[in-house]
Design a protein around this motif. Sequence first.
Motif, PDB file in Angstrom:
ATOM      1  N   ILE A   8       0.854  -1.190   0.000  1.00  0.00           N
ATOM      2  CA  ILE A   8       0.000   0.000   0.000  1.00  0.00           C
ATOM      3  C   ILE A   8       0.883   1.230   0.000  1.00  0.00           C
ATOM      4  N   ILE A   9       0.564   2.205  -0.844  1.00  0.00           N
ATOM      5  CA  ILE A   9       1.212   3.508  -0.757  1.00  0.00           C
ATOM      6  C   ILE A   9       0.135   4.546  -0.480  1.00  0.00           C
ATOM      7  N   GLY A  10       0.357   5.335   0.559  1.00  0.00           N
ATOM      8  CA  GLY A  10      -0.608   6.357   0.956  1.00  0.00           C
ATOM      9  C   GLY A  10      -1.299   5.988   2.259  1.00  0.00           C
ATOM     10  N   LEU A  11      -0.940   6.679   3.344  1.00  0.00           N
ATOM     11  CA  LEU A  11      -1.595   6.433   4.630  1.00  0.00           C
ATOM     12  C   LEU A  11      -2.522   7.585   4.982  1.00  0.00           C
ATOM     13  N   GLY A  12      -3.399   7.902   4.032  1.00  0.00           N
ATOM     14  CA  GLY A  12      -4.513   8.765   4.350  1.00  0.00           C
ATOM     15  C   GLY A  12      -5.597   7.919   4.990  1.00  0.00           C
ATOM     16  N   ALA A  13      -6.832   8.394   4.935  1.00  0.00           N
ATOM     17  CA  ALA A  13      -7.927   7.691   5.595  1.00  0.00           C
ATOM     18  C   ALA A  13      -8.093   6.262   5.069  1.00  0.00           C
ATOM     19  N   GLN A 126     -16.350   2.949  -1.514  1.00  0.00           N
ATOM     20  CA  GLN A 126     -17.557   3.712  -1.208  1.00  0.00           C
ATOM     21  C   GLN A 126     -18.153   3.289   0.131  1.00  0.00           C
ATOM     22  N   GLY A 127     -18.922   4.209   0.708  1.00  0.00           N
ATOM     23  CA  GLY A 127     -19.697   3.882   1.899  1.00  0.00           C
ATOM     24  C   GLY A 127     -18.959   4.019   3.212  1.00  0.00           C
ATOM     25  N   MET A 128     -17.688   4.458   3.178  1.00  0.00           N
ATOM     26  CA  MET A 128     -16.971   4.641   4.439  1.00  0.00           C
ATOM     27  C   MET A 128     -17.151   6.076   4.932  1.00  0.00           C
ATOM     28  N   ASP A 129     -17.094   6.246   6.250  1.00  0.00           N
ATOM     29  CA  ASP A 129     -17.261   7.583   6.820  1.00  0.00           C
ATOM     30  C   ASP A 129     -16.053   7.940   7.680  1.00  0.00           C
ATOM     31  N   ALA A 130     -14.879   7.606   7.191  1.00  0.00           N
ATOM     32  CA  ALA A 130     -13.647   7.791   7.955  1.00  0.00           C
ATOM     33  C   ALA A 130     -13.281   9.270   8.058  1.00  0.00           C
ATOM     34  N   VAL A 131     -12.856   9.650   9.237  1.00  0.00           N
ATOM     35  CA  VAL A 131     -12.349  10.997   9.491  1.00  0.00           C
ATOM     36  C   VAL A 131     -10.940  10.867  10.058  1.00  0.00           C
ATOM     37  N   LYS A 132      -9.976  11.488   9.400  1.00  0.00           N
ATOM     38  CA  LYS A 132      -8.584  11.416   9.837  1.00  0.00           C
ATOM     39  C   LYS A 132      -8.146  12.802  10.314  1.00  0.00           C
ATOM     40  N   VAL A 133      -7.665  12.854  11.539  1.00  0.00           N
ATOM     41  CA  VAL A 133      -7.097  14.074  12.099  1.00  0.00           C
ATOM     42  C   VAL A 133      -5.682  13.743  12.557  1.00  0.00           C
ATOM     43  N   ILE A 138     -10.732   7.743  12.613  1.00  0.00           N
ATOM     44  CA  ILE A 138     -11.942   7.253  13.270  1.00  0.00           C
ATOM     45  C   ILE A 138     -12.976   6.939  12.188  1.00  0.00           C
ATOM     46  N   TYR A 139     -13.631   5.787  12.303  1.00  0.00           N
ATOM     47  CA  TYR A 139     -14.723   5.494  11.370  1.00  0.00           C
ATOM     48  C   TYR A 139     -15.765   4.612  12.052  1.00  0.00           C
ATOM     49  N   ASP A 140     -16.996   4.721  11.575  1.00  0.00           N
ATOM     50  CA  ASP A 140     -18.080   3.834  12.008  1.00  0.00           C
ATOM     51  C   ASP A 140     -18.346   2.758  10.967  1.00  0.00           C
ATOM     52  N   HIS A 141     -18.278   3.144   9.683  1.00  0.00           N
ATOM     53  CA  HIS A 141     -18.588   2.223   8.593  1.00  0.00           C
ATOM     54  C   HIS A 141     -17.367   2.029   7.706  1.00  0.00           C
ATOM     55  N   MET A 142     -16.940   0.787   7.543  1.00  0.00           N
ATOM     56  CA  MET A 142     -15.797   0.493   6.682  1.00  0.00           C
ATOM     57  C   MET A 142     -16.135   0.706   5.216  1.00  0.00           C
ATOM     58  N   GLY A 143     -17.425   0.618   4.875  1.00  0.00           N
ATOM     59  CA  GLY A 143     -17.797   0.725   3.472  1.00  0.00           C
ATOM     60  C   GLY A 143     -17.388  -0.529   2.725  1.00  0.00           C
ATOM     61  N   LEU A 246     -24.098   7.066   5.818  1.00  0.00           N
ATOM     62  CA  LEU A 246     -22.896   7.556   6.488  1.00  0.00           C
ATOM     63  C   LEU A 246     -23.230   8.244   7.805  1.00  0.00           C
ATOM     64  N   SER A 247     -22.285   8.226   8.717  1.00  0.00           N
ATOM     65  CA  SER A 247     -22.476   8.885  10.001  1.00  0.00           C
ATOM     66  C   SER A 247     -22.698  10.380   9.786  1.00  0.00           C
ATOM     67  N   PRO A 248     -23.770  10.947  10.333  1.00  0.00           N
ATOM     68  CA  PRO A 248     -24.037  12.381  10.135  1.00  0.00           C
ATOM     69  C   PRO A 248     -22.908  13.280  10.611  1.00  0.00           C
ATOM     70  N   ASP A 249     -22.142  12.821  11.589  1.00  0.00           N
ATOM     71  CA  ASP A 249     -21.049  13.624  12.116  1.00  0.00           C
ATOM     72  C   ASP A 249     -19.773  13.518  11.282  1.00  0.00           C
ATOM     73  N   GLY A 250     -19.733  12.583  10.340  1.00  0.00           N
ATOM     74  CA  GLY A 250     -18.553  12.422   9.502  1.00  0.00           C
ATOM     75  C   GLY A 250     -18.488  13.492   8.432  1.00  0.00           C
ATOM     76  N   LYS A 251     -17.357  13.536   7.749  1.00  0.00           N
ATOM     77  CA  LYS A 251     -17.189  14.503   6.665  1.00  0.00           C
ATOM     78  C   LYS A 251     -16.154  13.976   5.686  1.00  0.00           C
ATOM     79  N   PRO A 252     -16.263  14.364   4.406  1.00  0.00           N
ATOM     80  CA  PRO A 252     -15.324  13.879   3.393  1.00  0.00           C
ATOM     81  C   PRO A 252     -13.938  14.481   3.575  1.00  0.00           C
TER      82      PRO A 252
END
Length: 304
Positions: A8-13, A126-133, A138-143, A246-252
């Motif tokens: 894997i290359i890229g450790l974003g969300a 698709q379908g994931m609601d991951a938020v990376k800070v 943090i995510y609820d749905h892996m998608g 998707l989790s309402p509190d999540g964001k792209p």
Amino acid sequence: MVIKKVSIIGLGALGILFGNQFSKRLPRADLRIIADQDRIQRYQEDGVFCNGEHCDFNYVRPHEACEPADLLIIAVKFNGLADAIQAVKHHVGERTIILSLLNGITSEEIIGEAYGMDKVLYCVAQGMDAVKVENQLIYDHMGMICFGGNKTEKVNSLAEFFEQVEIPYEVDPDMLRRLWGKFMLNVGVNQTVSVFESNYGEVQVEGPARTMMISAMREVMALSEKVGVPLTEEDLDYWLRVLGTLSPDGKPSMAQDVEARRFSEVELFSGTVVKLGKRYDVPTPVNQELYHRIKSVEKQYTMA
């Protein structure tokens, strides 16, 4: 073909999300995270965390010789794709399957020009609601990962592997339509949530944000007719239902970039729509407004 070694290359969300899942099912040496020395040092010093769990990844530098990967996942942002293509060269062999988790509609062809389209499967995450800070995801749905095409052996091998490592997936024989559908969703959701400085919740209910989002998506529908991958009302409804899960509190990720004052992938979304609109004489006023508003925000970064 049996998939054993994954790079894997890229450790974003998405890189963290799926990398963490792979790490639970594969021997540590068989999952390789490709990164330069500076990034590796930062990852090792600060740690990488997924839902509070420390990710004990096996890091390798681009110049290190190694056995080619059976599966190579490219999960960088679009502006890092050219460098990533060079960085993964030791991981690509004759039988390597390459998946691009990038947004947009062009990355597969760019990768294919470098390594051959025979190695690339069209893919949509698709379908994931991951938020990376910072270093925390943090995510609820892996998608899920959707893939397909006419490379039957590769498709079957990947499906068997995802069953083994418990990655949700779907095989879609019409991946160009799926790719354009995800692009339509990204154009609407990512940009609208960014300019409204909100979250998925605001575009899941009726109101100005949802209206703007759907209008931007309809401009992509009009363009899809011109390029021969026509999206329908059924496709629009499907992707709105995906959004609704998707989790309402999540964001792209784009909204996360704007919050963190990082330059976004706006060129990949409204930038592409506006250019295609001019080429095919299709009006794109909503995407022009989104482009202008996001560019105006980004302009402030260099003035601060």
